[in-house]
Design a protein around this motif. Structure first.
Motif, short mmCIF file in Angstrom:
data_model
loop_
_atom_site.label_atom_id
_atom_site.label_comp_id
_atom_site.label_asym_id
_atom_site.label_seq_id
_atom_site.Cartn_x
_atom_site.Cartn_y
_atom_site.Cartn_z
N LEU A 1 -10.29 114.28 61.53
CA LEU A 1 -10.43 113.85 62.93
C LEU A 1 -11.83 114.10 63.47
O LEU A 1 -12.19 113.61 64.53
N PHE A 2 -12.62 114.91 62.74
CA PHE A 2 -13.95 115.27 63.23
C PHE A 2 -15.04 114.72 62.31
O PHE A 2 -15.97 115.42 61.94
N SER A 3 -14.92 113.45 61.96
CA SER A 3 -15.85 112.84 61.01
C SER A 3 -17.28 112.83 61.55
O SER A 3 -18.23 112.95 60.80
N ASP A 4 -17.47 112.69 62.85
CA ASP A 4 -18.81 112.76 63.43
C ASP A 4 -18.71 113.41 64.82
O ASP A 4 -17.61 113.47 65.39
N PRO A 5 -19.85 113.89 65.35
CA PRO A 5 -19.82 114.64 66.62
C PRO A 5 -19.22 113.84 67.76
O PRO A 5 -18.50 114.37 68.61
N GLU A 6 -19.47 112.52 67.76
CA GLU A 6 -18.95 111.68 68.84
C GLU A 6 -17.42 111.62 68.78
O GLU A 6 -16.72 111.75 69.79
N ALA A 7 -16.90 111.43 67.57
CA ALA A 7 -15.44 111.37 67.38
C ALA A 7 -14.82 112.72 67.76
O ALA A 7 -13.75 112.78 68.40
N ALA A 8 -15.49 113.81 67.39
CA ALA A 8 -14.97 115.15 67.69
C ALA A 8 -14.91 115.37 69.21
O ALA A 8 -13.91 115.87 69.73
N ALA A 9 -15.97 114.96 69.91
CA ALA A 9 -16.01 115.16 71.38
C ALA A 9 -14.92 114.32 72.05
O ALA A 9 -14.23 114.79 72.96
N ALA A 10 -14.75 113.07 71.58
CA ALA A 10 -13.73 112.19 72.17
C ALA A 10 -12.34 112.78 71.92
O ALA A 10 -11.48 112.77 72.81
N PHE A 11 -12.13 113.34 70.73
CA PHE A 11 -10.82 113.93 70.40
C PHE A 11 -10.53 115.13 71.30
O PHE A 11 -9.45 115.25 71.88
N MET A 12 -11.53 116.02 71.44
CA MET A 12 -11.32 117.22 72.25
C MET A 12 -11.03 116.84 73.71
O MET A 12 -10.14 117.40 74.34
N ALA A 13 -11.78 115.85 74.24
CA ALA A 13 -11.58 115.42 75.64
C ALA A 13 -10.17 114.85 75.81
O ALA A 13 -9.49 115.10 76.81
N ASP A 14 -9.73 114.08 74.82
CA ASP A 14 -8.39 113.48 74.89
C ASP A 14 -7.31 114.56 74.89
O ASP A 14 -6.32 114.48 75.63
N ARG A 15 -7.49 115.60 74.08
CA ARG A 15 -6.45 116.63 73.99
C ARG A 15 -6.44 117.52 75.24
O ARG A 15 -5.38 118.06 75.60
N VAL A 16 -7.59 117.65 75.93
CA VAL A 16 -7.60 118.34 77.23
C VAL A 16 -6.74 117.53 78.21
O VAL A 16 -5.90 118.06 78.93
N GLU A 17 -6.94 116.23 78.20
CA GLU A 17 -6.17 115.32 79.07
C GLU A 17 -4.68 115.41 78.74
O GLU A 17 -3.83 115.43 79.64
N LEU A 18 -4.35 115.51 77.45
CA LEU A 18 -2.95 115.58 77.00
C LEU A 18 -2.24 116.81 77.58
O LEU A 18 -1.06 116.77 77.89
N SER A 19 -2.99 117.91 77.72
CA SER A 19 -2.38 119.16 78.22
C SER A 19 -2.39 119.26 79.74
O SER A 19 -1.79 120.18 80.29
N GLY B 1 -1.82 119.56 83.47
CA GLY B 1 -0.62 119.70 84.30
C GLY B 1 0.56 120.31 83.55
O GLY B 1 1.61 120.56 84.14
N GLY B 2 0.40 120.53 82.25
CA GLY B 2 1.54 121.03 81.47
C GLY B 2 1.15 122.21 80.60
O GLY B 2 0.25 122.98 80.94
N LEU B 3 1.80 122.28 79.46
CA LEU B 3 1.59 123.40 78.55
C LEU B 3 0.35 123.14 77.70
O LEU B 3 0.15 122.04 77.20
N GLN B 4 -0.50 124.15 77.53
CA GLN B 4 -1.62 124.05 76.60
C GLN B 4 -1.04 123.95 75.20
O GLN B 4 -0.27 124.82 74.79
N ILE B 5 -1.38 122.91 74.45
CA ILE B 5 -0.85 122.81 73.08
C ILE B 5 -1.45 123.92 72.24
O ILE B 5 -0.79 124.49 71.38
N ARG B 6 -2.73 124.22 72.54
CA ARG B 6 -3.46 125.14 71.68
C ARG B 6 -3.26 126.58 72.12
O ARG B 6 -3.36 126.90 73.29
N MET B 7 -2.98 127.44 71.16
CA MET B 7 -2.80 128.88 71.39
C MET B 7 -4.05 129.55 70.81
O MET B 7 -4.67 129.01 69.90
N GLU B 8 -4.40 130.72 71.34
CA GLU B 8 -5.54 131.44 70.77
C GLU B 8 -5.24 131.79 69.30
O GLU B 8 -4.12 132.21 68.98
N PHE B 9 -6.25 131.66 68.44
CA PHE B 9 -6.08 131.94 67.01
C PHE B 9 -5.56 133.36 66.77
O PHE B 9 -4.66 133.59 65.96
N GLU B 10 -6.11 134.33 67.53
CA GLU B 10 -5.73 135.75 67.34
C GLU B 10 -4.26 135.96 67.67
O GLU B 10 -3.60 136.81 67.09
N MET B 11 -3.73 135.22 68.61
CA MET B 11 -2.31 135.35 68.94
C MET B 11 -1.46 134.63 67.90
O MET B 11 -0.38 135.09 67.52
#
Ligand SMILES: N[C@@H](CCC(=O)N[C@@H](CS)C(=O)NCC(=O)O)C(=O)O
Length: 310
Positions: free
Chosen positions: A121-139, A141-151
């Motif tokens: 999903l992170f083939s180039d920096p542009e694709a990576a940034a677009a992916f991260m922005a989309d997943r922020v939008e996905l979360s 108003g709701g639950l953060q999909i991502r949990m801290e690695f240490e937890m």
């Protein structure tokens, strides 16, 4: 018998859950590759706004969320059911916990910094940034999909340890055939196992690794790849099944044909609006009409979705 069309993309773990179930059932189906991020213009006429992956289409009936997609596949291919009654509570509870809480654990493991090197999903920096922005939008108003690695890491390792014990006889989680819980557990493990950079996380759990390989050996069934437009044409020529079921949960409050919206309770909080068709403990469904595909029924599992009257 059926004309199943799976709308999915290769890197999606929940899609892998369904692909391998279709392999287990030796199913014949079509597949449409959808975008990894929004917009998904050829999916929206079918799903009415639901944006998660995968979505299953059967003619003009559209099934959102793998919990109901698994039920549909098991109903169409009832041999070797993945819902054996003898373990019904344990099987369903484990599948639900795994697809919700434990999926978030697996996301944290799969997206840890050292796993980024070979992440498709992170083939180039542009694709990576677009992916991260989309997943922020996905979360939003709701639950953060991502949990801290240490937890997440202790949850991941502890569950792998339990699974390794339970799988020591070389079978599946509840015996010699896989159940719904195996497919839910498998896609979370596949998320880690399929990445060279982090596969060694599973080295201490050889029974889990052998079981992953047994699950993978089911393959993906008999698949024909078609375009999103072809899937829309199929929907436009079909009519939804149209069965109406009202459970006892909303006595006197709701009736078929009421204007309602259905919205996930965790993330991807986009409502799908239509006329109520099914409201039972197992399922919600609404009827909608779309300019491109005509009449469509959109089905959801009851758990994990909220029903609101308009
Ligand atoms: N509860 C859903 C979860 C589906 C889910 O979270 N899928 C991920 C991909 S594996 C997703 O939708 N990501 C955002 C996207 O594809 O737009 C299910 O069982 O289908």
């Amino acid at each position: 018998m059926s004309d199943l069309i799976l709308h999915q993309y290769p890197a999606s773990p929940f899609s892998e859950k369904i692909r391998v179930l279709l392999g287990y059932k030796q199913a014949h189906y079509s597949s449409v590759e959808i975008p990894v991020i929004m917009p998904k213009p050829l999916l929206m006429p079918l799903s009415g706004g639901y944006r998660k992956t995968p979505v299953m289409q059967n003619g003009a009936d559209v099934y959102c969320d793998t919990a109901i997609i698994c039920r549909l596949i098991d109903r169409l291919y009832p041999d070797s059911t993945i819902y054996p009654e003898a373990v019904d509570a344990a099987n369903n509870a484990l599948a639900n916990w795994t697809d919700t809480f434990f999926f978030r654990v697996a996301v944290a493991i799969a997206f840890q910094p050292k796993a980024m090197i070979d992440n498709p999903l992170f083939s180039d920096p542009e694709a990576a940034a677009a992916f991260m922005a989309d997943r922020v939008e996905l979360s939003k108003g709701g639950l953060q999909i991502r949990m801290e690695f240490e937890m997440a890491m202790p949850y991941f390792l502890a569950h792998m340890k339990h699974l390794d014990k339970q799988l020591s006889d070389g079978g599946f989680l509840f015996g010699d055939k896989p159940t719904a819980a195996d497919f839910s557990t498998y896609h979370c493990c596949w998320f880690v196992y399929s990445r060279d950079a982090i596969r060694d996380t599973l080295d201490p759990f050889p029974n889990v690794v052998s079981w992953i390989q047994r699950m993978m050996a089911f393959g993906h069934g008999h698949v024909t790849h078609i375009s999103g437009d072809a899937a829309l044409d199929i929907a436009s020529k079909a009519e939804p099944l149209g069965d109406e079921v009202m459970g006892s949960m909303h006595p006197g409050e709701l009736k078929p044909g009421d204007d309602v919206e259905i919205i996930p309770t965790d993330y991807g909080l986009i409502p799908v609006q239509g006329k109520l068709q099914i409201a039972s403990l197992e399922e919600l469904a609404i009827r909608r009409t779309d300019a491109r595909v005509g009449n469509i029924s959109v089905h959801f599992p009851r758990l994990g979705f909220e029903l609101r009257t308009l």
